[in-house]
Write a protein that holds these residues in place. Structure first.
Motif, PDB file in Angstrom:
ATOM      1  N   ILE A  72       4.918   6.684   9.285  1.00 51.91           N
ATOM      2  CA  ILE A  72       4.917   7.028   7.851  1.00 51.91           C
ATOM      3  C   ILE A  72       3.821   8.054   7.556  1.00 51.91           C
ATOM      4  O   ILE A  72       4.059   9.070   6.903  1.00 51.91           O
ATOM      5  CB  ILE A  72       4.682   5.769   6.983  1.00 51.91           C
ATOM      6  CG1 ILE A  72       5.766   4.729   7.236  1.00 51.91           C
ATOM      7  CG2 ILE A  72       4.618   6.149   5.496  1.00 51.91           C
ATOM      8  CD1 ILE A  72       5.494   3.388   6.573  1.00 51.91           C
ATOM      9  N   THR A  73       2.618   7.778   8.032  1.00 58.27           N
ATOM     10  CA  THR A  73       1.480   8.636   7.681  1.00 58.27           C
ATOM     11  C   THR A  73       1.435   9.915   8.512  1.00 58.27           C
ATOM     12  O   THR A  73       0.850  10.910   8.097  1.00 58.27           O
ATOM     13  CB  THR A  73       0.154   7.888   7.910  1.00 58.27           C
ATOM     14  OG1 THR A  73       0.071   7.513   9.294  1.00 58.27           O
ATOM     15  CG2 THR A  73       0.072   6.632   7.046  1.00 58.27           C
ATOM     16  N   GLY A  74       2.039   9.867   9.698  1.00 58.06           N
ATOM     17  CA  GLY A  74       1.992  11.023  10.589  1.00 58.06           C
ATOM     18  C   GLY A  74       0.805  11.011  11.524  1.00 58.06           C
ATOM     19  O   GLY A  74       0.735  11.822  12.440  1.00 58.06           O
ATOM     20  N   SER A  88     -13.982   9.206   5.617  1.00 58.48           N
ATOM     21  CA  SER A  88     -12.898  10.139   5.913  1.00 58.48           C
ATOM     22  C   SER A  88     -11.529   9.485   6.075  1.00 58.48           C
ATOM     23  O   SER A  88     -10.544  10.167   6.344  1.00 58.48           O
ATOM     24  CB  SER A  88     -13.231  10.902   7.205  1.00 58.48           C
ATOM     25  OG  SER A  88     -13.440   9.976   8.253  1.00 58.48           O
ATOM     26  N   VAL A  89     -11.463   8.173   5.912  1.00 53.80           N
ATOM     27  CA  VAL A  89     -10.218   7.463   6.200  1.00 53.80           C
ATOM     28  C   VAL A  89      -9.607   6.965   4.884  1.00 53.80           C
ATOM     29  O   VAL A  89     -10.301   6.431   4.025  1.00 53.80           O
ATOM     30  CB  VAL A  89     -10.490   6.277   7.151  1.00 53.80           C
ATOM     31  CG1 VAL A  89      -9.198   5.537   7.477  1.00 53.80           C
ATOM     32  CG2 VAL A  89     -11.166   6.751   8.425  1.00 53.80           C
ATOM     33  N   ASP A  90      -8.279   7.163   4.743  1.00 52.28           N
ATOM     34  CA  ASP A  90      -7.593   6.725   3.525  1.00 52.28           C
ATOM     35  C   ASP A  90      -7.186   5.256   3.579  1.00 52.28           C
ATOM     36  O   ASP A  90      -7.220   4.560   2.557  1.00 52.28           O
ATOM     37  CB  ASP A  90      -6.337   7.580   3.297  1.00 52.28           C
ATOM     38  CG  ASP A  90      -6.663   9.043   3.098  1.00 52.28           C
ATOM     39  OD1 ASP A  90      -7.333   9.350   2.098  1.00 52.28           O
ATOM     40  OD2 ASP A  90      -6.287   9.870   3.943  1.00 52.28           O
ATOM     41  N   VAL A  91      -6.766   4.806   4.752  1.00 50.33           N
ATOM     42  CA  VAL A  91      -6.274   3.429   4.899  1.00 50.33           C
ATOM     43  C   VAL A  91      -6.761   2.864   6.228  1.00 50.33           C
ATOM     44  O   VAL A  91      -6.593   3.498   7.274  1.00 50.33           O
ATOM     45  CB  VAL A  91      -4.724   3.379   4.873  1.00 50.33           C
ATOM     46  CG1 VAL A  91      -4.231   1.948   5.001  1.00 50.33           C
ATOM     47  CG2 VAL A  91      -4.160   4.033   3.610  1.00 50.33           C
ATOM     48  N   VAL A  92      -7.367   1.668   6.175  1.00 58.09           N
ATOM     49  CA  VAL A  92      -7.747   0.951   7.403  1.00 58.09           C
ATOM     50  C   VAL A  92      -6.910  -0.322   7.480  1.00 58.09           C
ATOM     51  O   VAL A  92      -6.787  -1.047   6.483  1.00 58.09           O
ATOM     52  CB  VAL A  92      -9.250   0.591   7.408  1.00 58.09           C
ATOM     53  CG1 VAL A  92      -9.593  -0.242   8.645  1.00 58.09           C
ATOM     54  CG2 VAL A  92     -10.108   1.852   7.370  1.00 58.09           C
ATOM     55  N   VAL A  93      -6.333  -0.560   8.642  1.00 55.02           N
ATOM     56  CA  VAL A  93      -5.607  -1.808   8.863  1.00 55.02           C
ATOM     57  C   VAL A  93      -6.212  -2.511  10.073  1.00 55.02           C
ATOM     58  O   VAL A  93      -6.842  -1.875  10.932  1.00 55.02           O
ATOM     59  CB  VAL A  93      -4.089  -1.569   9.087  1.00 55.02           C
ATOM     60  CG1 VAL A  93      -3.458  -0.916   7.875  1.00 55.02           C
ATOM     61  CG2 VAL A  93      -3.838  -0.735  10.339  1.00 55.02           C
ATOM     62  N   ILE A  98       0.868  -1.185   0.000  1.00 56.26           N
ATOM     63  CA  ILE A  98       0.000   0.000   0.000  1.00 56.26           C
ATOM     64  C   ILE A  98       0.901   1.231   0.000  1.00 56.26           C
ATOM     65  O   ILE A  98       1.795   1.335   0.848  1.00 56.26           O
ATOM     66  CB  ILE A  98      -0.930   0.007   1.232  1.00 56.26           C
ATOM     67  CG1 ILE A  98      -1.851  -1.218   1.180  1.00 56.26           C
ATOM     68  CG2 ILE A  98      -1.749   1.292   1.287  1.00 56.26           C
ATOM     69  CD1 ILE A  98      -2.821  -1.323   2.343  1.00 56.26           C
ATOM     70  N   PRO A  99       0.688   2.149  -0.956  1.00 56.05           N
ATOM     71  CA  PRO A  99       1.571   3.318  -1.039  1.00 56.05           C
ATOM     72  C   PRO A  99       1.245   4.349   0.034  1.00 56.05           C
ATOM     73  O   PRO A  99       0.702   5.422  -0.245  1.00 56.05           O
ATOM     74  CB  PRO A  99       1.298   3.844  -2.453  1.00 56.05           C
ATOM     75  CG  PRO A  99      -0.093   3.417  -2.760  1.00 56.05           C
ATOM     76  CD  PRO A  99      -0.318   2.115  -2.049  1.00 56.05           C
TER      77      PRO A  99
END
Ligand SMILES: C[S@@+](CC[C@H](N)C(=O)[O-])C[C@H]1O[C@@H](n2cnc3c(N)ncnc32)[C@H](O)[C@@H]1O
Length: 213
Positions: A68-70, A113-118, A43-44
């Motif tokens: 990475i994402t802050g 509102s979320v770009d990436v969920v893990v 995932i970028p």
């Protein structure tokens, strides 16, 4: 004899009692490192991405990714896991980190509102995984990513107590993601956990899907 599956209220209590020493177990840290590595390869992730970790525990996966994402939002049913997550973030002086006791199915995030969920090792504890996948899909922006790591189907020996799922078939899991409105991207084995006393092997998969743009 195997104890009956836990109710939601029991779930918090069970994990509350484990929170203080959760990170001391080397096998958990090793699993999380491999899951983090696989997620970052596939995932970028970039600074500014809004990241959420579902069933975040103490942050073994979410906090490294936040470097990475802050930022990261951890959500978990366990009060003590959430407290530990926050304490670790504060000790590491990580800003942009938040954590909440929240059941996303009953109390979804407002809007997309979320770009990436893990999520790592949480889904086998979730009785109804389809409503959870729908809630997560609803929280994602168009084009957003979902990465879930969990046990491959096992014989029930991984836990001393009964849990809702003795792992999952990774291919069938991708289908469940598709049914939640996501587009499956990949699934692969990313780790093999060994548990004493037998040191029996429990493979762990990572399934990745995207919300249509
Ligand atoms: C095995 S632990 C994994 C914690 C962490 N992800 C890790 O890899 O170390 C599972 C976590 O999922 C949480 N959990 C279980 N059901 C949940 C739900 N419906 N919503 C949010 N968290 C949940 C538990 O409280 C627990 O902290």
């Amino acid at each position: 004899m195997v104890a009956p599956p836990l109710m939601l209220s029991d779930m918090s209590t069970t994990f509350d009692a484990k929170a203080a020493t959760w990170d001391e177990e080397p096998r958990r840290r090793a699993m999380a490192m491999d899951v983090v590595a696989a997620i970052t390869q596939q995932i970028p992730l970039a600074p500014g991405h809004r990241l959420m970790d579902v069933g975040c525990g103490t942050g073994l996966v979410g906090l490294p990714l936040a470097s990475i994402t802050g930022s990261v939002l951890g959500v978990d049913l366990s009060v003590e896991m959430v407290a530990r997550f926050k304490a670790k973030a504060a000790a590491a002086k990580l800003t942009g980190v938040a954590a909440e006791v929240r059941n996303l199915v009953e109390d979804p995030l407002p809007g997309s509102s979320v770009d990436v969920v893990v999520s790592a090792m949480a889904f086998h504890h979730i009785d109804q995984i389809d409503p959870m996948l729908h809630a997560i899909a609803g929280s994602l922006v168009p084009g957003g990513w979902l990465a879930i790591a969990d046990l491959e189907t096992e014989d029930g020996s991984f836990h001393a107590e009964a849990v809702p799922h003795n792992g999952f078939d990774p291919v069938a899991f991708l289908d469940r993601m598709r049914c939640a409105g996501l587009v499956p991207a990949s699934q692969q084995r990313v780790h093999v956990m060994r548990k004493p006393p037998s040191n029996r092997e429990y493979p762990i998969f990572l399934a990745i899907a995207r919300k249509p743009a």
